[in-house]
Design a protein around this motif. Structure first.
Motif, PDB file in Angstrom:
ATOM      1  N   LEU A  29       0.816  -1.204   0.000  1.00 42.30           N
ATOM      2  CA  LEU A  29       0.000   0.000   0.000  1.00 42.30           C
ATOM      3  C   LEU A  29       0.857   1.264   0.000  1.00 42.30           C
ATOM      4  O   LEU A  29       0.523   2.264  -0.649  1.00 42.30           O
ATOM      5  CB  LEU A  29      -0.945   0.014   1.196  1.00 42.30           C
ATOM      6  N   GLY A  30       1.961   1.226   0.732  1.00 46.25           N
ATOM      7  CA  GLY A  30       2.865   2.371   0.752  1.00 46.25           C
ATOM      8  C   GLY A  30       3.509   2.611  -0.599  1.00 46.25           C
ATOM      9  O   GLY A  30       3.703   3.754  -1.015  1.00 46.25           O
ATOM     10  N   MET A  31       3.829   1.536  -1.292  1.00 53.17           N
ATOM     11  CA  MET A  31       4.442   1.678  -2.615  1.00 53.17           C
ATOM     12  C   MET A  31       3.431   2.122  -3.642  1.00 53.17           C
ATOM     13  O   MET A  31       3.777   2.800  -4.619  1.00 53.17           O
ATOM     14  CB  MET A  31       5.089   0.356  -3.026  1.00 53.17           C
ATOM     15  N   ALA A  32       2.158   1.797  -3.430  1.00 55.74           N
ATOM     16  CA  ALA A  32       1.104   2.177  -4.380  1.00 55.74           C
ATOM     17  C   ALA A  32       0.799   3.672  -4.296  1.00 55.74           C
ATOM     18  O   ALA A  32       0.212   4.224  -5.222  1.00 55.74           O
ATOM     19  CB  ALA A  32      -0.151   1.362  -4.122  1.00 55.74           C
ATOM     20  N   GLY A  33       1.173   4.283  -3.216  1.00 53.95           N
ATOM     21  CA  GLY A  33       0.973   5.737  -3.119  1.00 53.95           C
ATOM     22  C   GLY A  33      -0.104   6.045  -2.191  1.00 53.95           C
ATOM     23  O   GLY A  33      -0.620   6.996  -1.895  1.00 53.95           O
TER      24      GLY A  33
END
Length: 99
Positions: A95-99
């Motif tokens: 989720l953090g990498m997805a923005g």
């Protein structure tokens, strides 16, 4: 701009520190270290300054020994806690990498 709830957050750390000290969970030094979190600037675009580092280190001084004590003295986690923690951690990273 100071938001109205920021005052509650600032004083909330102090109230929490006094509560854990009065309950005997943390000693006076670790309670003061926990209360130092009230100095952490909150909101977006605050950046990392020396006070942010001091406040965050205070949180670590207060809570890391408590966590280690709970892990050492508390009951062992159930078998399903390990894959659950791995799944939640993986989801948080994705989720953090997805923005």
């Amino acid at each position: 701009m100071l938001q109205p709830l920021s005052i509650a957050i600032f004083f909330g750390w102090v109230v929490l520190a006094v509560g854990v000290w009065r309950a005997g969970v943390l000693g006076i030094v670790r309670s003061v270290a926990l209360a130092s979190m009230s100095a952490l600037p909150i909101g977006v675009l605050k950046g990392t300054g020396p006070m942010s580092i001091v406040a965050t280190l205070g949180l670590c001084v207060a809570l890391v020994p408590l966590g280690a004590r709970i892990l050492k003295d508390g009951p062992a986690p159930r078998w399903w806690a390990y894959p659950l923690a791995l799944g939640v951690g993986t989801a948080a990273v994705l989720l953090g990498m997805a923005g």
